[in-house]
Design a protein around this motif. Sequence first.
Motif, PDB file in Angstrom:
ATOM      1  N   LEU A  88       8.452   8.979  22.615  1.00  0.00           N
ATOM      2  CA  LEU A  88       8.518   9.532  23.961  1.00  0.00           C
ATOM      3  C   LEU A  88       9.129   8.586  24.992  1.00  0.00           C
ATOM      4  O   LEU A  88       8.911   7.372  24.979  1.00  0.00           O
ATOM      5  CB  LEU A  88       7.117   9.921  24.434  1.00  0.00           C
ATOM      6  CG  LEU A  88       6.412  11.028  23.653  1.00  0.00           C
ATOM      7  CD1 LEU A  88       5.077  11.357  24.317  1.00  0.00           C
ATOM      8  CD2 LEU A  88       7.282  12.277  23.532  1.00  0.00           C
ATOM      9  N   HIS A  89       9.854   9.197  25.921  1.00  0.00           N
ATOM     10  CA  HIS A  89      10.267   8.571  27.171  1.00  0.00           C
ATOM     11  C   HIS A  89       9.004   8.245  27.977  1.00  0.00           C
ATOM     12  O   HIS A  89       7.994   8.942  27.887  1.00  0.00           O
ATOM     13  CB  HIS A  89      11.129   9.587  27.921  1.00  0.00           C
ATOM     14  CG  HIS A  89      11.706   9.114  29.219  1.00  0.00           C
ATOM     15  ND1 HIS A  89      12.105   7.829  29.455  1.00  0.00           N
ATOM     16  CD2 HIS A  89      11.965   9.800  30.370  1.00  0.00           C
ATOM     17  CE1 HIS A  89      12.591   7.729  30.683  1.00  0.00           C
ATOM     18  NE2 HIS A  89      12.514   8.910  31.260  1.00  0.00           N
ATOM     19  N   VAL A 181      12.776  12.651  19.866  1.00  0.00           N
ATOM     20  CA  VAL A 181      12.860  11.475  20.727  1.00  0.00           C
ATOM     21  C   VAL A 181      13.377  11.918  22.088  1.00  0.00           C
ATOM     22  O   VAL A 181      14.279  12.744  22.192  1.00  0.00           O
ATOM     23  CB  VAL A 181      13.781  10.397  20.121  1.00  0.00           C
ATOM     24  CG1 VAL A 181      15.211  10.881  19.937  1.00  0.00           C
ATOM     25  CG2 VAL A 181      13.744   9.127  20.960  1.00  0.00           C
ATOM     26  N   SER A 182      12.757  11.403  23.145  1.00  0.00           N
ATOM     27  CA  SER A 182      13.155  11.770  24.510  1.00  0.00           C
ATOM     28  C   SER A 182      13.553  10.525  25.288  1.00  0.00           C
ATOM     29  O   SER A 182      13.042   9.430  25.036  1.00  0.00           O
ATOM     30  CB  SER A 182      12.012  12.502  25.220  1.00  0.00           C
ATOM     31  OG  SER A 182      10.818  11.749  25.181  1.00  0.00           O
ATOM     32  N   PHE A 183      14.450  10.717  26.243  1.00  0.00           N
ATOM     33  CA  PHE A 183      15.011   9.589  26.991  1.00  0.00           C
ATOM     34  C   PHE A 183      15.623  10.119  28.279  1.00  0.00           C
ATOM     35  O   PHE A 183      15.920  11.306  28.411  1.00  0.00           O
ATOM     36  CB  PHE A 183      16.070   8.867  26.159  1.00  0.00           C
ATOM     37  CG  PHE A 183      17.091   9.792  25.538  1.00  0.00           C
ATOM     38  CD1 PHE A 183      18.307  10.049  26.143  1.00  0.00           C
ATOM     39  CD2 PHE A 183      16.812  10.425  24.330  1.00  0.00           C
ATOM     40  CE1 PHE A 183      19.232  10.905  25.569  1.00  0.00           C
ATOM     41  CE2 PHE A 183      17.732  11.284  23.740  1.00  0.00           C
ATOM     42  CZ  PHE A 183      18.945  11.528  24.360  1.00  0.00           C
ATOM     43  N   GLY A 184      15.833   9.222  29.240  1.00  0.00           N
ATOM     44  CA  GLY A 184      16.369   9.621  30.535  1.00  0.00           C
ATOM     45  C   GLY A 184      17.879   9.677  30.554  1.00  0.00           C
ATOM     46  O   GLY A 184      18.558   9.157  29.665  1.00  0.00           O
ATOM     47  N   ASP A 185      18.407  10.297  31.600  1.00  0.00           N
ATOM     48  CA  ASP A 185      19.861  10.414  31.715  1.00  0.00           C
ATOM     49  C   ASP A 185      20.527   9.055  31.877  1.00  0.00           C
ATOM     50  O   ASP A 185      21.620   8.816  31.354  1.00  0.00           O
ATOM     51  CB  ASP A 185      20.237  11.333  32.883  1.00  0.00           C
ATOM     52  CG  ASP A 185      19.593  10.908  34.188  1.00  0.00           C
ATOM     53  OD1 ASP A 185      20.306  10.496  35.102  1.00  0.00           O
ATOM     54  OD2 ASP A 185      18.352  11.012  34.303  1.00  0.00           O
ATOM     55  N   ALA A 186      19.873   8.123  32.574  1.00  0.00           N
ATOM     56  CA  ALA A 186      20.462   6.790  32.724  1.00  0.00           C
ATOM     57  C   ALA A 186      20.543   6.082  31.381  1.00  0.00           C
ATOM     58  O   ALA A 186      21.476   5.305  31.122  1.00  0.00           O
ATOM     59  CB  ALA A 186      19.651   5.961  33.712  1.00  0.00           C
ATOM     60  N   SER A 187      19.587   6.342  30.495  1.00  0.00           N
ATOM     61  CA  SER A 187      19.586   5.695  29.181  1.00  0.00           C
ATOM     62  C   SER A 187      20.747   6.146  28.312  1.00  0.00           C
ATOM     63  O   SER A 187      21.127   5.427  27.377  1.00  0.00           O
ATOM     64  CB  SER A 187      18.271   5.992  28.458  1.00  0.00           C
ATOM     65  OG  SER A 187      17.180   5.407  29.114  1.00  0.00           O
ATOM     66  N   VAL A 188      21.300   7.306  28.588  1.00  0.00           N
ATOM     67  CA  VAL A 188      22.431   7.791  27.791  1.00  0.00           C
ATOM     68  C   VAL A 188      23.588   6.798  27.846  1.00  0.00           C
ATOM     69  O   VAL A 188      24.371   6.678  26.901  1.00  0.00           O
ATOM     70  CB  VAL A 188      22.880   9.185  28.280  1.00  0.00           C
ATOM     71  CG1 VAL A 188      24.196   9.614  27.634  1.00  0.00           C
ATOM     72  CG2 VAL A 188      21.802  10.203  27.983  1.00  0.00           C
ATOM     73  N   GLU A 217      16.172  13.900  29.316  1.00  0.00           N
ATOM     74  CA  GLU A 217      15.504  14.336  30.541  1.00  0.00           C
ATOM     75  C   GLU A 217      16.345  13.876  31.730  1.00  0.00           C
ATOM     76  O   GLU A 217      16.300  12.721  32.136  1.00  0.00           O
ATOM     77  CB  GLU A 217      14.092  13.754  30.595  1.00  0.00           C
ATOM     78  CG  GLU A 217      13.255  14.165  29.389  1.00  0.00           C
ATOM     79  CD  GLU A 217      11.892  13.507  29.362  1.00  0.00           C
ATOM     80  OE1 GLU A 217      11.292  13.323  30.448  1.00  0.00           O
ATOM     81  OE2 GLU A 217      11.414  13.169  28.260  1.00  0.00           O
ATOM     82  N   ASP A 218      17.108  14.793  32.248  1.00  0.00           N
ATOM     83  CA  ASP A 218      18.141  14.493  33.236  1.00  0.00           C
ATOM     84  C   ASP A 218      17.627  14.757  34.643  1.00  0.00           C
ATOM     85  O   ASP A 218      17.619  15.895  35.112  1.00  0.00           O
ATOM     86  CB  ASP A 218      19.374  15.352  32.927  1.00  0.00           C
ATOM     87  CG  ASP A 218      20.529  15.100  33.883  1.00  0.00           C
ATOM     88  OD1 ASP A 218      20.435  14.188  34.724  1.00  0.00           O
ATOM     89  OD2 ASP A 218      21.533  15.829  33.769  1.00  0.00           O
ATOM     90  N   ASN A 219      17.187  13.683  35.329  1.00  0.00           N
ATOM     91  CA  ASN A 219      16.768  13.854  36.729  1.00  0.00           C
ATOM     92  C   ASN A 219      17.824  13.348  37.699  1.00  0.00           C
ATOM     93  O   ASN A 219      17.590  13.285  38.908  1.00  0.00           O
ATOM     94  CB  ASN A 219      15.411  13.170  36.985  1.00  0.00           C
ATOM     95  CG  ASN A 219      15.448  11.671  36.737  1.00  0.00           C
ATOM     96  OD1 ASN A 219      16.465  11.017  36.907  1.00  0.00           O
ATOM     97  ND2 ASN A 219      14.298  11.120  36.346  1.00  0.00           N
ATOM     98  N   GLY A 220      18.980  12.944  37.165  1.00  0.00           N
ATOM     99  CA  GLY A 220      20.120  12.650  38.019  1.00  0.00           C
ATOM    100  C   GLY A 220      20.194  11.248  38.574  1.00  0.00           C
ATOM    101  O   GLY A 220      21.127  10.946  39.331  1.00  0.00           O
ATOM    102  N   ILE A 221      19.245  10.371  38.183  1.00  0.00           N
ATOM    103  CA  ILE A 221      19.271   9.036  38.784  1.00  0.00           C
ATOM    104  C   ILE A 221      18.556   8.052  37.873  1.00  0.00           C
ATOM    105  O   ILE A 221      17.591   8.391  37.180  1.00  0.00           O
ATOM    106  CB  ILE A 221      18.605   9.057  40.179  1.00  0.00           C
ATOM    107  CG1 ILE A 221      18.918   7.783  40.955  1.00  0.00           C
ATOM    108  CG2 ILE A 221      17.107   9.302  40.085  1.00  0.00           C
ATOM    109  CD1 ILE A 221      18.553   7.856  42.422  1.00  0.00           C
ATOM    110  N   GLY A 222      19.054   6.828  37.822  1.00  0.00           N
ATOM    111  CA  GLY A 222      18.408   5.748  37.096  1.00  0.00           C
ATOM    112  C   GLY A 222      18.003   4.671  38.079  1.00  0.00           C
ATOM    113  O   GLY A 222      18.858   3.926  38.570  1.00  0.00           O
ATOM    114  N   ILE A 223      16.742   4.628  38.416  1.00  0.00           N
ATOM    115  CA  ILE A 223      16.203   3.804  39.508  1.00  0.00           C
ATOM    116  C   ILE A 223      16.941   4.178  40.794  1.00  0.00           C
ATOM    117  O   ILE A 223      16.534   5.097  41.482  1.00  0.00           O
ATOM    118  CB  ILE A 223      16.253   2.296  39.201  1.00  0.00           C
ATOM    119  CG1 ILE A 223      15.540   1.996  37.868  1.00  0.00           C
ATOM    120  CG2 ILE A 223      15.587   1.516  40.335  1.00  0.00           C
ATOM    121  CD1 ILE A 223      15.481   0.516  37.507  1.00  0.00           C
TER     122      ILE A 223
END
Length: 724
Positions: A88-89, A181-188, A217-223
């Motif tokens: 999990l993210h 497996v899950s991860f954020g959009d910035a991690s891509v 999981e794309d929330n559009g921002i990394g920090i």
Amino acid sequence: MDRVEIVHTNFLRRVAAEDFPDGAAPAGPLRPDEALRLYRAQVTSRALDIQSRAMQKAGQGFYTIGSSGHEGMAAVAHALRVDDIAFLHYRDAAFQLARADQAGQPGMMRDMLLSFACSSDDPTSGGRHKVLGSKPLMIPPQTSTIASHLPKALGAAYSLGLARRQAPEHRALPEDGIAMVSFGDASVNHSTAQGTINAAGWTSVQGAALPLLMVCEDNGIGISTKTPPGWIKASLQHRPGLRYFEANALDLFETYAVASEAADYVRRQRKPALLHLRMVRLYGHAGADVATSYLPRAEVEAEEANDPLLHSARLLVQAGAASPDDLARIYDETLTAVAVEAAKVAERPHLTTAQDVMASLVPPRRPCAATNGPDPETRAATFGSDMGQMDSPQPMSRIINWALHDLMLTHPETLIMGEDVGRKGGVYGVTQKLQSRFGATRVIDTLLDEQSILGLAIGTAHNGFVPMPEIQFLAYLHNAEDQLRGEAATLPFFSRGQWTNPMVLRIAGLGYQKGFGGHFHNDNSLAVLRDIPGLVIACPSSGAEAAMMLRECHRLARDEQRVCVVVEPIALYPMRDLHDPGDGAWMTRYPAPDQRAALGEVGVHGQGGDVAIVTYGNGYYLARQGQKLLQQDGIATRVIDLRWLAPLPEAALLEAIKPCAHVLIVDECRRTGGQAEALMALMSEHGRTATRYTAEDSFIATGPAYAATLPSRDGIVAAVRALS
């Protein structure tokens, strides 16, 4: 008011007024009663985020990166089975809560609060870190290293196909399971994620089974760094070998429908898929982060207006599952329940001593079926004409090859993996004939990506296999060292030993290759390995020793679930002679399959009492050469082969040097960060004076100067003479 309070107040006000954000009507296979249960998981996740900040302000909590905005992951959990392993993210609290409800496991809210408080009662990490994870829920604990969990998720998925052919003794995953497996959009954008996504597609195109669901999981921002609009879809939609799905994760019904379709595709087709979920991020990155300091207030408020809980409330009201009053009451009651439980959790004990913290660095032993070595008839048929050569001295490379054969014959759960290890037989021929004798599913030719090689090993170990990955050269390990440091070695630590990923990593390394490759292929630094807690590092110097140490490392991995690294000196692979051309004095006979070199033992050659030469690997070879010259000078030496570089064999070493007047440490690694530093400290702590002779703090040159910065036979002789 801070943003947490604003989101909280807005939710209650808008639900009461039925002022819901726009969206599609509830549709799809999710039943209203199921949606209401998922809403409870979402609300609990939100309440935990709120409480984590209160706990931190009170000095009772220590981690505030929350899941607010990502509550749609509850629907993904509902679309999967509880026995589908999930990596999990760190924003997936709603997933874990929903899975706990799905499994009928009460108390998850309290368990997560214990994690916030770093209480030793925390059933996952025992107070060592705030992690998502649960052994009963098949969720290995994760820390926050960016995308580093993706390679091992790929490995776990690959293991599912392998286990159908040959189920290992300690198989943990169901035959028809999938890995998620899950991860954020910035991690891509991280190389680890890109490598895994590429490896998944590459594997799928090869036709191998790989039931892996990757959820972005794309929330559009990394920090504070924005993801360009449309970037994730453009990046992921047309990857070869991968099926792409997308959904609006603000909508529980849509998310469940699409996640179910994606999971069903992966489960039936045994192929990987990408699920792209569009989300929002609330509150900023973490507790100390103020989003309005780097984002326009209007953008922050627009995200808050799209609060997933408001969307869930709208959908539930429209589906007739609950009234606005019901939903507000569930929300208030959940906040109260979480606050009450947090007050109790704050009184629970914490880790207090170094021993407590370190208790899970070394994983527990596990019961393994007894083995009596390879079956004689099968062994004879497998080795064929090689059997006739085993009684005659052989170079190290051939003996390692035979040792790998015997390990694979004895332990069917053993896998070998790496670039060129199969059909080619390895860069130096060490793995020759293994693939033709054991098949491509046990001797796996991988793509050229060290992160994927080690991730494959970690993931297959999750399913009971004993992987023996190979990294072609020590210098190449640096592309993937976080898979050891941040994943393999930390897993038992962060899980109280509940989760392990045993392996035996083989690395061809160190210096003295005459004029080949320079520092790319002659890397004489082990510092990156030496400081990883719990890691076992072996470095053999002869063929017989290499075979016996490999067997011990395999036993440590299989029985004691250890992560072991065997650094094999490339220059000694073909070595035949010691003193004179044609003397064959460095070749050894192949030791019987039941012979091992125990962890903590050292090798001693000679009984001289004038000088003890403490060394390993190529240094041992050079010291043995020098020993003969010193004997002609009347200097009586003993050469001590460390064998084990971590943990250092301190007791055996101190006993071996006891009769000697002087100690010389010969370290083929660099003066800074080499083994000699630890050995000098050990001598000092035990009242012994020692001198060190090391490599220079330099990279290694190509050509005639290949050994100019490294210890030499003559240098060892001169250093010993200076002591005497």
